[in-house]
Scaffold this motif. Structure first.
Motif, short mmCIF file in Angstrom:
data_model
loop_
_atom_site.label_atom_id
_atom_site.label_comp_id
_atom_site.label_asym_id
_atom_site.label_seq_id
_atom_site.Cartn_x
_atom_site.Cartn_y
_atom_site.Cartn_z
N PHE A 1 0.76 -1.12 -0.04
CA PHE A 1 -0.06 -0.10 -0.14
C PHE A 1 1.01 1.10 0.01
N GLU A 2 2.01 1.35 0.92
CA GLU A 2 2.67 2.46 0.92
C GLU A 2 3.54 2.56 -0.46
N ASN A 3 4.03 1.46 -1.04
CA ASN A 3 4.69 1.81 -2.15
C ASN A 3 3.96 2.11 -3.26
N GLY A 4 2.40 1.76 -3.38
CA GLY A 4 1.60 2.05 -4.23
C GLY A 4 1.48 3.80 -4.24
N ILE A 5 1.15 4.21 -2.93
CA ILE A 5 1.00 5.68 -3.13
C ILE A 5 2.32 6.34 -3.22
N MET A 6 3.47 5.78 -3.02
CA MET A 6 4.87 6.54 -3.48
C MET A 6 4.75 6.63 -4.93
N ARG A 7 4.21 5.51 -5.57
CA ARG A 7 4.38 5.35 -7.18
C ARG A 7 3.23 6.30 -7.60
N LEU A 8 2.00 6.43 -6.75
CA LEU A 8 0.95 7.08 -7.14
C LEU A 8 1.20 8.82 -7.31
N VAL A 9 1.97 9.14 -6.32
CA VAL A 9 2.71 10.56 -6.55
C VAL A 9 3.92 10.86 -7.19
N GLY A 10 4.36 9.78 -7.82
CA GLY A 10 5.43 10.11 -8.76
C GLY A 10 6.76 9.51 -8.95
N LEU A 11 6.77 8.28 -7.76
CA LEU A 11 7.85 7.70 -7.98
C LEU A 11 8.23 6.81 -9.22
N THR A 12 9.30 6.96 -9.79
CA THR A 12 9.52 6.12 -11.21
C THR A 12 10.12 4.80 -10.63
N ASN A 13 10.17 3.87 -11.72
CA ASN A 13 10.39 2.40 -11.77
C ASN A 13 11.87 2.56 -11.15
N TYR A 14 12.71 3.27 -11.68
CA TYR A 14 14.09 3.36 -11.39
C TYR A 14 14.36 3.88 -9.96
N GLY A 15 13.40 4.82 -9.46
CA GLY A 15 13.33 5.24 -8.10
C GLY A 15 13.16 4.11 -7.18
N TYR A 16 11.99 3.19 -7.65
CA TYR A 16 11.66 2.18 -7.15
C TYR A 16 12.58 1.17 -6.87
N MET A 17 13.10 0.81 -7.95
CA MET A 17 14.28 -0.24 -7.90
C MET A 17 15.58 0.20 -6.99
N ALA A 18 15.97 1.42 -7.11
CA ALA A 18 16.96 1.89 -6.35
C ALA A 18 16.65 2.19 -4.97
N MET A 19 15.06 2.19 -4.34
CA MET A 19 14.88 2.06 -3.14
C MET A 19 14.87 0.57 -2.55
N ILE A 20 14.48 -0.29 -3.29
CA ILE A 20 14.75 -1.79 -2.98
C ILE A 20 16.35 -2.42 -2.59
N ILE A 21 17.05 -1.73 -3.79
CA ILE A 21 18.36 -2.20 -3.72
C ILE A 21 19.26 -1.52 -2.55
N THR A 22 18.60 -0.18 -2.27
CA THR A 22 19.28 0.42 -1.04
C THR A 22 18.90 -0.19 0.42
N GLN A 23 17.56 -0.70 0.28
CA GLN A 23 17.16 -1.44 1.36
C GLN A 23 18.14 -2.83 1.46
N ALA A 24 18.25 -3.45 0.38
CA ALA A 24 19.06 -4.60 0.40
C ALA A 24 20.53 -4.57 0.82
N ILE A 25 20.94 -3.43 0.41
CA ILE A 25 22.62 -3.02 0.92
C ILE A 25 22.31 -2.86 2.07
N MET A 26 21.58 -2.19 2.80
CA MET A 26 21.63 -1.72 4.17
C MET A 26 21.48 -2.93 5.09
N PHE A 27 20.87 -4.02 4.44
CA PHE A 27 20.72 -5.22 5.43
C PHE A 27 22.34 -6.00 5.34
N VAL A 28 22.99 -5.77 4.52
CA VAL A 28 24.47 -6.29 4.53
C VAL A 28 25.47 -5.57 4.87
#
Length: 143
Positions: free
Chosen positions: A34-61
């Motif tokens: 739901f939160e990701n859908g709202i962020m995409r609704l207000v203008g988050l691009t696919n590249y921004g969304y991919m960067a957000m997930i990759i950043t989260q993965a890097i922060m895990f390791v």
């Protein structure tokens, strides 16, 4: 022979680490649809969304890469001084440049490899389904 056993164990640890980060990312993508859908609704691009997930993965390791480097120094010191009874200065307890480069490459390969399927899953979610507040899954999660 010992090098082969070490390489097999290292490959197993890499596979287990990829599966662990993958499961954490998939859980995060499913929980925050739901939160990701709202962020995409207000203008988050696919590249921004991919960067957000990759950043989260890097922060895990990232903490494990830093902590692993310092723990390796302590284990090398203990191994050389207490187990092998080597004198100070006979060998260096700091990992050499090749070992450090390999650790950094493997450390950043794990989140990149484990984020491929969560990115595809997140981008395949339809925007309408993501922001649907009457979805039964969301109602069950909130209660």
């Amino acid at each position: 022979m010992l090098g082969l056993v070490f390489n097999i164990i290292m490959i197993l640890f890499i596979i287990i680490s990829i599966l662990l980060v993958f499961s954490l990312l998939m859980n995060s993508v499913e929980q925050k649809s739901f939160e990701n859908g709202i962020m995409r609704l207000v203008g988050l691009t696919n590249y921004g969304y991919m960067a957000m997930i990759i950043t989260q993965a890097i922060m895990f390791v990232l903490p494990s890469i830093v902590l692993g480097y310092f723990v390796s120094i302590l284990l090398l010191w203990y191994g050389f001084t207490h187990l092998l009874h080597m004198e100070k200065g006979q060998t260096s307890i700091v990992p050499d440049g090749l070992a450090t480069a390999q650790a950094i490459i493997v450390g950043f390969f794990i989140p990149l490899a484990s984020s491929i399927i969560p990115i595809q899953t997140a981008l395949n979610n339809q925007l309408v389904e993501s922001v649907d507040i009457t979805d039964q899954r969301l109602v069950e999660q909130r209660s």
